[in-house]
Design a protein around this motif. Structure first.
Motif, PDB file in Angstrom:
ATOM      1  N   THR A   1      30.816  45.680  45.108  1.00 36.30           N
ATOM      2  CA  THR A   1      29.832  45.810  44.031  1.00 36.30           C
ATOM      3  C   THR A   1      29.352  47.242  43.834  1.00 36.30           C
ATOM      4  O   THR A   1      28.341  47.458  43.177  1.00 36.30           O
TER       5      THR A   1
ATOM      6  N   ASN B   1      36.657  42.010  35.449  1.00 37.60           N
ATOM      7  CA  ASN B   1      35.700  41.150  34.752  1.00 37.60           C
ATOM      8  C   ASN B   1      35.978  41.037  33.265  1.00 37.60           C
ATOM      9  O   ASN B   1      35.695  40.014  32.646  1.00 37.60           O
TER      10      ASN B   1
ATOM     11  N   ALA C   1      34.395  40.438  47.180  1.00 36.45           N
ATOM     12  CA  ALA C   1      34.014  41.330  46.082  1.00 36.45           C
ATOM     13  C   ALA C   1      33.357  42.608  46.590  1.00 36.45           C
ATOM     14  O   ALA C   1      32.633  42.611  47.586  1.00 36.45           O
TER      15      ALA C   1
ATOM     16  N   TRP D   1      33.307  50.492  40.696  1.00 42.28           N
ATOM     17  CA  TRP D   1      34.079  49.354  40.196  1.00 42.28           C
ATOM     18  C   TRP D   1      33.762  49.046  38.739  1.00 42.28           C
ATOM     19  O   TRP D   1      34.465  48.242  38.100  1.00 42.28           O
ATOM     20  N   ASP D   2      32.719  49.662  38.197  1.00 42.85           N
ATOM     21  CA  ASP D   2      32.405  49.495  36.775  1.00 42.85           C
ATOM     22  C   ASP D   2      33.144  50.506  35.903  1.00 42.85           C
ATOM     23  O   ASP D   2      33.024  50.467  34.683  1.00 42.85           O
TER      24      ASP D   2
ATOM     25  N   ARG E   1      37.344  35.362  34.198  1.00 37.63           N
ATOM     26  CA  ARG E   1      36.712  36.577  34.723  1.00 37.63           C
ATOM     27  C   ARG E   1      36.858  36.637  36.246  1.00 37.63           C
ATOM     28  O   ARG E   1      36.607  35.650  36.936  1.00 37.63           O
ATOM     29  N   LYS E   2      37.283  37.788  36.725  1.00 38.34           N
ATOM     30  CA  LYS E   2      37.417  38.031  38.157  1.00 38.34           C
ATOM     31  C   LYS E   2      36.541  39.225  38.521  1.00 38.34           C
ATOM     32  O   LYS E   2      36.332  40.117  37.695  1.00 38.34           O
ATOM     33  N   TRP E   3      36.050  39.262  39.749  1.00 35.41           N
ATOM     34  CA  TRP E   3      35.178  40.373  40.135  1.00 35.41           C
ATOM     35  C   TRP E   3      35.915  41.703  40.030  1.00 35.41           C
ATOM     36  O   TRP E   3      35.303  42.738  39.735  1.00 35.41           O
ATOM     37  N   TRP E   4      37.236  41.692  40.226  1.00 35.66           N
ATOM     38  CA  TRP E   4      38.005  42.932  40.194  1.00 35.66           C
ATOM     39  C   TRP E   4      38.538  43.239  38.794  1.00 35.66           C
ATOM     40  O   TRP E   4      39.126  44.292  38.563  1.00 35.66           O
TER      41      TRP E   4
END
Length: 702
Positions: A332, A307, A330, A336-337, A302-305
């Motif tokens: 937030t 997930n 990152a 980004w979701d 999993r990566k922040w960019w």
């Protein structure tokens, strides 16, 4: 000639055996009498023993005693070494004796019978006599019918008999918690076995073997290194690296150093290359492994960019691109979701970096060229960004804001600081190229891509009805109706319909929206006029009948409403008998009509005067008068008003605030059919949805 023989300070086990010296005695002498070098004399190292003795005497008699203390310390350490060597040597002897005893137990003893020369001669003579008198009947017959046949072993079968079972002889003194995951344990053992076979083959090519090296290391090394366990740890490092993406769980660097020490750098390097090749054979992670390593469903870390791993599964990233993304701090924010938005931001961000990478090869004056190269090469750690002008943070925020600018209902970011950062950090030519790239990128985002993004945004926030409006309006004309009908059950459908009426001139969309609004409430004057312009006058009654039925939106209903835009021809069936009677009465009617022609002419003039008067009255009626006109104008000018200011205005109108707001809304309800002025977060304002309508009403009155 000088001897090339290397003499070690620590006496080896083999040397002790050769000189018939006991390691335990040497250990005791070293610990208790090491200060005078007795243990060195015992081990036939007389020079070092004499040196110990002289240093101790000199230090105690003429010095401060520091050298004697050092001698004691060295002797104690040496004694501990011999003690451990003696223990390991004793264990090996015990194992060898046990093995020999097992062999003796399994081997039957041979009975020894001694014969004299005379007995031997007699036995030979008896055999000769028996040979002459032998008869067929005296022969012993052996039954071979029950003997089972066996195939002759092949060459590989003979080899397998002597093949070492590397897993069986493995001793694991310590196990990390990650090995509790069944799949990790199984894959580690598989890789361990492959590496053992590879090492054994390489060693045999050099006239040795892995088993020989294990015995050599066991006999020569002070603290016995379990070389098989070392290979096992190396395997664990590669397996956990495959599942986690890094060496976070176990870094085999230390294990490779041990291997290098005992088997040499060349063999260590070969094993490392082979282990990397075997990584591709490791099985995909199962559910337990996914949970343990916090992996995505497609087995990616999993990566922040990214997930959920969806972006990496749909697009192949180069190593440079992954280095850049992994080094980027990152973000937030909520966008980004949303997959479609995130995809566009990252694509633009990497294209900006492509501009920078291309510029690094140009003859341009750079201030921080080495740092930028480290980012691309994967030598940059994300938290260093705060000490280096926040270049990564600035670039990713600029890319994000560029995408936000063309997304409906999305807040624009303040990027003044970020723009200043990149101007300080990057050459002017590169900054200009980045700005050009941003413009080119947004121009190439077509309606199809925007629809894809809007779908993702709606999926993320189904309650955002304004996004649904944009989704309907951006699509092709023939698809709009279907999407509008799809939203008929939406709790905000009336808001969607009203917004479409404000933004669209598509008559088909307007017709459906007006129909759905009128089903539940009376249309405003403006919307009623819009409806009359769409439906033919002769079809108004038909439309009203459909309204009364309150039929739900559907394609069938739409087709019926669309027909009302044009005059509907009615089929009339004539009764010829009645036609004949009508003809007879026609003449009578003509005469009657003539008598009233003059009267009708005079009445026509009167009607025209009345019609003009009605038109004037209608125009007068169209002019609206609002009691609270000044208050509405003020709200439109300043956008919102604090409650304290509104209370003063209410008091000036001899009313309390809530009652005053209620009067204003009651005055506007006839035209807007909803609460227009609202109290929100300690301020009073006109609902954003109705601002344009209020402006239109005010302008109409003026």
């Amino acid at each position: 000639m000088k001897s090339n023989k290397k003499i070690n300070y620590i006496v080896k086990t083999t040397e002790c055996k050769k000189n018939n010296k006991n390691l335990f005695i040497a250990a005791i002498l070293a610990i208790f009498l090491g200060i005078i070098g007795i243990h060195r004399f015992y081990l036939n190292r007389k020079v070092s023993g004499f040196t110990f003795l002289m240093i101790s005497i000199f230090s105690l008699n003429f010095g401060s005693g520091n050298l004697a203390t050092l001698i004691v310390f060295i002797s104690i350490i040496e004694g501990m070494v011999y003690l451990f060597k003696g223990i390991f040597s004793f264990k090996n002897k015990t194992k060898n004796k046990e093995n020999m005893n097992k062999k003796n137990i399994n081997t039957p003893e041979m009975k020894k019978i001694e014969y004299s020369d005379k007995d031997i001669v007699k036995i030979k003579e008896e055999k000769i006599k028996m040979g002459k008198k032998e008869d067929v009947n005296d022969l012993e017959i052996i039954d071979i019918s029950n003997i089972k046949t066996k195939s002759i072993p092949k060459e590989n079968d003979f080899l397998n008999i002597f093949k070492t079972n590397w897993i069986k002889i493995l001793t694991i003194p310590y196990e990390r918690s990650i090995m509790k995951v069944t799949q990790v344990k199984e894959e580690t053992l598989k890789l361990y076995e492959k590496l053992c076979i590879f090492l054994d083959k390489e060693l045999k090519n050099n006239k040795s073997s892995l088993n020989k090296e294990i015995k050599r290391i066991e006999s020569e090394v002070l603290y016995y290194d379990n070389i098989l366990y070392t290979i096992y740890c190396i395997s664990e490092g590669h397996v956990t690296k495959v599942y986690s993406g890094t060496y976070d769980y176990y870094d085999p660097e230390y294990s490779y150093k041990i291997l290098n020490e005992h088997l040499g750098e060349n063999l260590k390097d070969k094993l490392f290359i082979k282990a990397q090749e075997f990584e591709k054979d490791i099985s995909p992670p199962n559910r337990d492994t996914l949970d343990q390593f916090n992996l995505t469903e497609n087995g990616l870390s999993r990566k922040w960019w990214d997930n959920d791993g969806q972006l990496r599964s749909s697009r192949k990233f180069s190593s440079d691109e992954l280095n850049i993304l992994n080094a980027t701090p990152a973000r937030t924010t909520i966008v980004w979701d949303i997959y479609g938005v995130k995809e566009q931001i990252i694509t633009l961000y990497l294209e900006i970096w492509q501009v920078i990478s291309n510029g690094l090869n140009k003859n341009i004056k750079w201030k921080n060229k080495n740092i930028l190269k480290d980012i691309v090469d994967g030598k940059y750690i994300y938290f260093d960004d705060y000490n280096n002008g926040k270049i990564l943070s600035s670039l990713i925020k600029i890319a994000e804001n560029t995408i936000r600018e063309f997304l409906p209902g999305t807040q624009i970011l303040n990027i003044n600081n970020q723009q200043n950062n990149i101007k300080k950090y990057l050459p002017e030519e590169i900054v200009d190229d980045i700005n050009t790239k941003k413009i080119e990128y947004t121009e190439h985002i077509n309606d199809e891509k925007l629809i894809e993004i809007l779908n993702c945004m709606i999926e993320k926030d189904p309650s955002d009805w304004k996004l649904k409006v944009e989704r309907i309006l951006i699509d092709e004309t023939d698809k709009r109706i279907r999407f509008l009908i799809d939203y008929k059950e939406d709790e905000n459908f009336i808001k969607i319909a009203k917004e479409i009426i404000k933004k669209s001139d598509d008559e088909n969309l307007l017709l459906l929206c007006l129909y759905e609004i009128e089903k539940g409430q009376k249309l405003s004057q403006k919307n009623a006029k819009v409806l009359k312009n769409i439906i033919h006058n002769n079809n108004i009654s038909i439309y009203e009948d459909i309204i009364k039925s309150k039929e739900e939106l559907s394609l069938e209903l739409f087709n019926r409403l669309e027909e009302l835009k044009n005059p509907i021809r009615k089929k009339i069936e004539l009764d010829m008998g009645k036609v004949e009677l009508s003809k007879k009465e026609l003449n009578k009617t003509v005469e009657i009509v003539k008598e009233y022609i003059d009267d009708e002419a005079s009445k026509e003039g009167t009607k025209e005067n009345n019609l003009k008067q009605e038109t004037v009255e209608t125009k007068c009626d169209d002019k609206l008068e609002f009691k609270h006109m000044n208050f509405l104008k003020l709200l439109l000018d300043i956008e919102f008003m604090k409650i304290e200011e509104a209370k003063k205005i209410a008091m000036e109108n001899d009313n309390l605030l809530n009652a005053f707001i209620s009067d204003v809304n009651q005055e506007l309800y006839e035209y807007i059919q909803d609460q227009t002025v609202i109290i929100e977060d300690d301020i009073i304002k006109i609902d954003d949805f109705y601002v344009d309508m209020v402006k239109e009403l005010i302008l109409n009155e003026q």
